[in-house]
Design a protein around this motif. Structure first.
Motif, PDB file in Angstrom:
ATOM      1  N   ILE A  27      22.827 -12.940 -10.700  1.00  0.00           N
ATOM      2  CA  ILE A  27      21.998 -14.122 -10.933  1.00  0.00           C
ATOM      3  C   ILE A  27      20.532 -13.740 -10.738  1.00  0.00           C
ATOM      4  CG2 ILE A  27      23.830 -15.749 -10.347  1.00  0.00           C
ATOM      5  CD1 ILE A  27      22.310 -16.309  -7.699  1.00  0.00           C
ATOM      6  N   THR A  28      19.670 -14.467 -11.413  1.00  0.00           N
ATOM      7  CA  THR A  28      18.249 -14.126 -11.424  1.00  0.00           C
ATOM      8  C   THR A  28      17.554 -14.482 -10.112  1.00  0.00           C
ATOM      9  OG1 THR A  28      17.599 -16.256 -12.334  1.00  0.00           O
ATOM     10  CG2 THR A  28      18.141 -14.512 -13.923  1.00  0.00           C
ATOM     11  N   ASP A  29      16.379 -13.927  -9.969  1.00  0.00           N
ATOM     12  CA  ASP A  29      15.531 -14.239  -8.823  1.00  0.00           C
ATOM     13  C   ASP A  29      15.252 -15.743  -8.774  1.00  0.00           C
ATOM     14  OD1 ASP A  29      13.944 -13.647  -6.595  1.00  0.00           O
ATOM     15  OD2 ASP A  29      12.160 -13.293  -7.814  1.00  0.00           O
ATOM     16  N   ASN A  80      31.332  -6.606  -6.966  1.00  0.00           N
ATOM     17  CA  ASN A  80      30.542  -5.969  -5.910  1.00  0.00           C
ATOM     18  C   ASN A  80      31.071  -6.446  -4.556  1.00  0.00           C
ATOM     19  OD1 ASN A  80      28.648  -4.901  -4.214  1.00  0.00           O
ATOM     20  ND2 ASN A  80      26.886  -5.856  -5.208  1.00  0.00           N
ATOM     21  N   GLU A  81      32.030  -5.716  -4.012  1.00  0.00           N
ATOM     22  CA  GLU A  81      32.727  -6.137  -2.795  1.00  0.00           C
ATOM     23  C   GLU A  81      31.826  -6.169  -1.567  1.00  0.00           C
ATOM     24  OE1 GLU A  81      36.346  -3.918  -2.425  1.00  0.00           O
ATOM     25  OE2 GLU A  81      37.124  -4.719  -4.316  1.00  0.00           O
ATOM     26  N   VAL A  82      30.680  -5.506  -1.624  1.00  0.00           N
ATOM     27  CA  VAL A  82      29.719  -5.559  -0.517  1.00  0.00           C
ATOM     28  C   VAL A  82      29.291  -7.005  -0.270  1.00  0.00           C
ATOM     29  CG1 VAL A  82      27.443  -4.791   0.263  1.00  0.00           C
ATOM     30  CG2 VAL A  82      28.941  -3.218  -0.973  1.00  0.00           C
ATOM     31  N   LEU A  83      29.300  -7.827  -1.336  1.00  0.00           N
ATOM     32  CA  LEU A  83      28.881  -9.226  -1.200  1.00  0.00           C
ATOM     33  C   LEU A  83      29.830 -10.048  -0.331  1.00  0.00           C
ATOM     34  CD1 LEU A  83      27.693 -10.029  -4.836  1.00  0.00           C
ATOM     35  CD2 LEU A  83      26.340  -9.219  -2.885  1.00  0.00           C
ATOM     36  N   GLU A  84      31.059  -9.582  -0.157  1.00  0.00           N
ATOM     37  CA  GLU A  84      32.000 -10.305   0.705  1.00  0.00           C
ATOM     38  C   GLU A  84      31.493 -10.358   2.139  1.00  0.00           C
ATOM     39  OE1 GLU A  84      35.831  -8.466   0.117  1.00  0.00           O
ATOM     40  OE2 GLU A  84      36.149  -9.570  -1.752  1.00  0.00           O
ATOM     41  N   PRO A  87      26.623 -11.441   1.612  1.00  0.00           N
ATOM     42  CA  PRO A  87      26.240 -12.223   0.424  1.00  0.00           C
ATOM     43  C   PRO A  87      24.743 -12.428   0.283  1.00  0.00           C
ATOM     44  CG  PRO A  87      27.160 -13.659   2.108  1.00  0.00           C
ATOM     45  CD  PRO A  87      27.378 -12.238   2.577  1.00  0.00           C
ATOM     46  N   GLU A  88      23.995 -12.289   1.376  1.00  0.00           N
ATOM     47  CA  GLU A  88      22.548 -12.493   1.298  1.00  0.00           C
ATOM     48  C   GLU A  88      21.850 -11.404   0.492  1.00  0.00           C
ATOM     49  OE1 GLU A  88      23.508 -10.632   5.317  1.00  0.00           O
ATOM     50  OE2 GLU A  88      24.251 -12.350   4.213  1.00  0.00           O
ATOM     51  N   LEU A  89      22.567 -10.339   0.118  1.00  0.00           N
ATOM     52  CA  LEU A  89      21.992  -9.345  -0.796  1.00  0.00           C
ATOM     53  C   LEU A  89      21.568  -9.997  -2.101  1.00  0.00           C
ATOM     54  CD1 LEU A  89      24.299  -6.220  -0.384  1.00  0.00           C
ATOM     55  CD2 LEU A  89      21.855  -6.391   0.162  1.00  0.00           C
ATOM     56  N   GLU A  97      21.076  -4.335  -5.356  1.00  0.00           N
ATOM     57  CA  GLU A  97      22.293  -4.367  -4.540  1.00  0.00           C
ATOM     58  C   GLU A  97      23.030  -5.703  -4.607  1.00  0.00           C
ATOM     59  OE1 GLU A  97      23.577  -1.652  -2.861  1.00  0.00           O
ATOM     60  OE2 GLU A  97      21.998  -0.623  -3.978  1.00  0.00           O
ATOM     61  N   GLY A  98      22.360  -6.738  -5.108  1.00  0.00           N
ATOM     62  CA  GLY A  98      22.972  -8.061  -5.193  1.00  0.00           C
ATOM     63  C   GLY A  98      23.696  -8.345  -6.507  1.00  0.00           C
TER      64      GLY A  98
END
Length: 126
Positions: A27-29, A80-84, A87-89, A97-98
């Motif tokens: 998603i965008t900034d 992107n499993e890092v978001l689990e 999520p604030e990335l 990274e997001g």
């Protein structure tokens, strides 16, 4: 407002980076700033083939939950499993990274329907 010129965009405030037949989507900034602090990203459609504009997941912020719409028809190959756990990335680095998913594109002609950075700036009024 950061709107990289090397990406494509949708009216649903998603960005798309095309690399051959793979598209990386986030998603965008603008979208993350409108949503506020993102607390959860849910994508349960990995390994599924979806049509353009079908819902592929949701993003949950402190005040709201928003659907995520697939920008191109294809198979979702990666989340992107890092978001689990982080999520604030999505807030801190929406274009890096997001990122949220990767798609194996089924219909490359749909890329022509996506907006340029300038077209997206018109949509959000900047």
């Amino acid at each position: 407002m950061n709107i990289p010129s090397d990406l494509k965009y949708t009216k649903d405030h998603e960005w798309i980076k095309i690399d051959g037949d793979i598209a990386t989507v986030g998603i965008t900034d603008f979208a993350q700033s409108e949503l506020g602090d993102i607390v959860y990203v849910e994508v349960e459609t990995v390994d599924e083939k979806l049509e353009r504009e079908e819902i592929f997941g949701t993003v949950e912020a402190v005040k709201t939950v928003s659907d995520l719409f697939l920008p191109l028809t294809g198979e979702i190959t990666e989340f992107n499993e890092v978001l689990e756990s982080d999520p604030e990335l999505v807030n801190n680095d929406p274009y890096g990274e997001g990122w949220m998913i990767k798609i194996k594109i089924s219909d490359a002609s749909q890329i022509d329907d996506l907006m340029s950075a300038d077209g997206y700036k018109e949509v959000i009024g900047t």
